[in-house]
Motif scaffolding. Structure first.
Motif, short mmCIF file in Angstrom:
data_model
loop_
_atom_site.label_atom_id
_atom_site.label_comp_id
_atom_site.label_asym_id
_atom_site.label_seq_id
_atom_site.Cartn_x
_atom_site.Cartn_y
_atom_site.Cartn_z
N ARG A 17 27.96 32.01 27.84
CA ARG A 17 29.18 31.53 28.48
C ARG A 17 30.26 32.61 28.49
NH1 ARG A 17 29.90 25.90 29.21
NH2 ARG A 17 28.12 24.70 28.47
N ALA A 18 30.40 33.34 27.39
CA ALA A 18 31.41 34.41 27.33
C ALA A 18 31.07 35.53 28.32
CB ALA A 18 31.49 34.96 25.91
N ALA A 19 29.79 35.87 28.45
CA ALA A 19 29.39 36.92 29.38
C ALA A 19 29.66 36.49 30.83
CB ALA A 19 27.92 37.26 29.19
N LEU A 20 29.35 35.25 31.15
CA LEU A 20 29.59 34.76 32.52
C LEU A 20 31.08 34.70 32.83
CD1 LEU A 20 26.91 31.94 32.84
CD2 LEU A 20 26.93 34.16 33.98
N ALA A 21 31.88 34.30 31.86
CA ALA A 21 33.33 34.24 32.08
C ALA A 21 33.90 35.65 32.27
CB ALA A 21 34.00 33.55 30.90
N ALA A 22 33.40 36.62 31.51
CA ALA A 22 33.87 38.00 31.67
C ALA A 22 33.49 38.55 33.04
CB ALA A 22 33.29 38.87 30.55
N ARG A 23 32.30 38.25 33.48
CA ARG A 23 31.86 38.73 34.80
C ARG A 23 32.67 38.05 35.91
NH1 ARG A 23 29.88 43.01 37.31
NH2 ARG A 23 28.57 42.43 39.05
N ALA A 24 32.95 36.78 35.76
CA ALA A 24 33.70 36.04 36.77
C ALA A 24 35.13 36.54 36.86
CB ALA A 24 33.68 34.56 36.47
N SER A 25 35.68 37.01 35.76
CA SER A 25 37.06 37.51 35.80
C SER A 25 37.18 38.83 36.54
CB SER A 25 37.61 37.65 34.38
OG SER A 25 36.90 38.67 33.69
N VAL A 27 35.83 39.41 39.50
CA VAL A 27 35.82 39.13 40.93
C VAL A 27 37.23 38.73 41.35
CG1 VAL A 27 34.84 37.68 42.74
CG2 VAL A 27 33.41 38.41 40.84
N THR A 28 37.74 39.39 42.40
CA THR A 28 39.09 39.08 42.91
C THR A 28 39.00 38.51 44.30
OG1 THR A 28 39.37 41.28 43.86
CG2 THR A 28 40.03 40.99 41.54
N HIS A 29 40.12 38.08 44.81
CA HIS A 29 40.18 37.53 46.17
C HIS A 29 39.80 38.60 47.19
CE1 HIS A 29 41.38 35.25 49.63
NE2 HIS A 29 42.27 36.18 49.97
N HIS A 30 40.19 39.83 46.94
CA HIS A 30 39.88 40.92 47.86
C HIS A 30 38.36 41.14 47.96
CE1 HIS A 30 40.42 44.55 50.16
NE2 HIS A 30 39.68 45.23 49.28
N ASP A 31 37.64 40.93 46.85
CA ASP A 31 36.18 41.08 46.87
C ASP A 31 35.51 40.01 47.71
OD1 ASP A 31 36.37 43.21 45.10
OD2 ASP A 31 36.20 41.92 43.34
N LEU A 32 36.16 38.88 47.89
CA LEU A 32 35.56 37.77 48.62
C LEU A 32 35.96 37.72 50.08
CD1 LEU A 32 36.03 34.98 45.94
CD2 LEU A 32 34.00 36.35 46.38
N SER A 33 36.69 38.70 50.56
CA SER A 33 37.14 38.66 51.95
C SER A 33 35.97 38.83 52.91
CB SER A 33 38.17 39.76 52.20
OG SER A 33 37.55 41.02 52.06
N HIS A 34 36.12 38.28 54.10
CA HIS A 34 35.06 38.34 55.10
C HIS A 34 35.00 39.72 55.72
CE1 HIS A 34 34.24 34.07 55.01
NE2 HIS A 34 35.55 33.84 55.05
N GLU A 35 33.82 40.21 55.93
CA GLU A 35 33.64 41.47 56.61
C GLU A 35 33.09 41.19 58.00
OE1 GLU A 35 31.37 44.26 54.42
OE2 GLU A 35 32.51 43.97 52.59
N ALA A 36 33.06 42.23 58.82
CA ALA A 36 32.55 42.08 60.18
C ALA A 36 31.07 41.72 60.12
CB ALA A 36 32.74 43.37 60.94
#
Length: 109
Positions: A17-25, A27-36
């Motif tokens: 759980r700690a490893a997944l929470a660290a990995r999730a932190s 990821v930012t909104h910019h990483d999730l933006s749509h590309e062409a």
């Protein structure tokens, strides 16, 4: 499914759980933006259908060649039996085979 209480967890589960929470932190909104969307040829339905039909046609051609050209196919005539028995053949015997007794006259089986 009810969540486990803190005392019911295993140490390995806490580490996961700690490893997944660290990995999730990370990821930012910019990483999730749509590309062409991707450009170029893709395998559409028509192209897949054309390839499948071509493969089916090639398989049918191979089967036709195997059936019509190779020996033993339906085009090869079946051998015909001789019109009369050969000299080496003996006529069928009407005597019973050795070791088999004929039924007795009063026997009703």
């Amino acid at each position: 499914m009810k969540p486990l209480a803190q005392e019911d967890r295993f140490p390995a589960e806490d580490r996961v759980r700690a490893a997944l929470a660290a990995r999730a932190s990370l990821v930012t909104h910019h990483d999730l933006s749509h590309e062409a969307p991707p450009q170029g040829r893709s395998w559409g339905v028509r192209r897949v259908r054309r390839v499948a039909l071509a493969a089916l046609g090639a398989a049918a051609a191979v089967v036709a060649v195997c059936l019509l050209v190779l020996p033993g196919g339906p085009a090869a005539p079946a051998p015909t039996p001789p019109a009369r028995p050969g000299v080496s053949e003996q006529p069928p015997s009407t005597a019973p085979a050795p070791g088999i007794c004929p039924p007795s006259p009063g026997w009703t089986g």
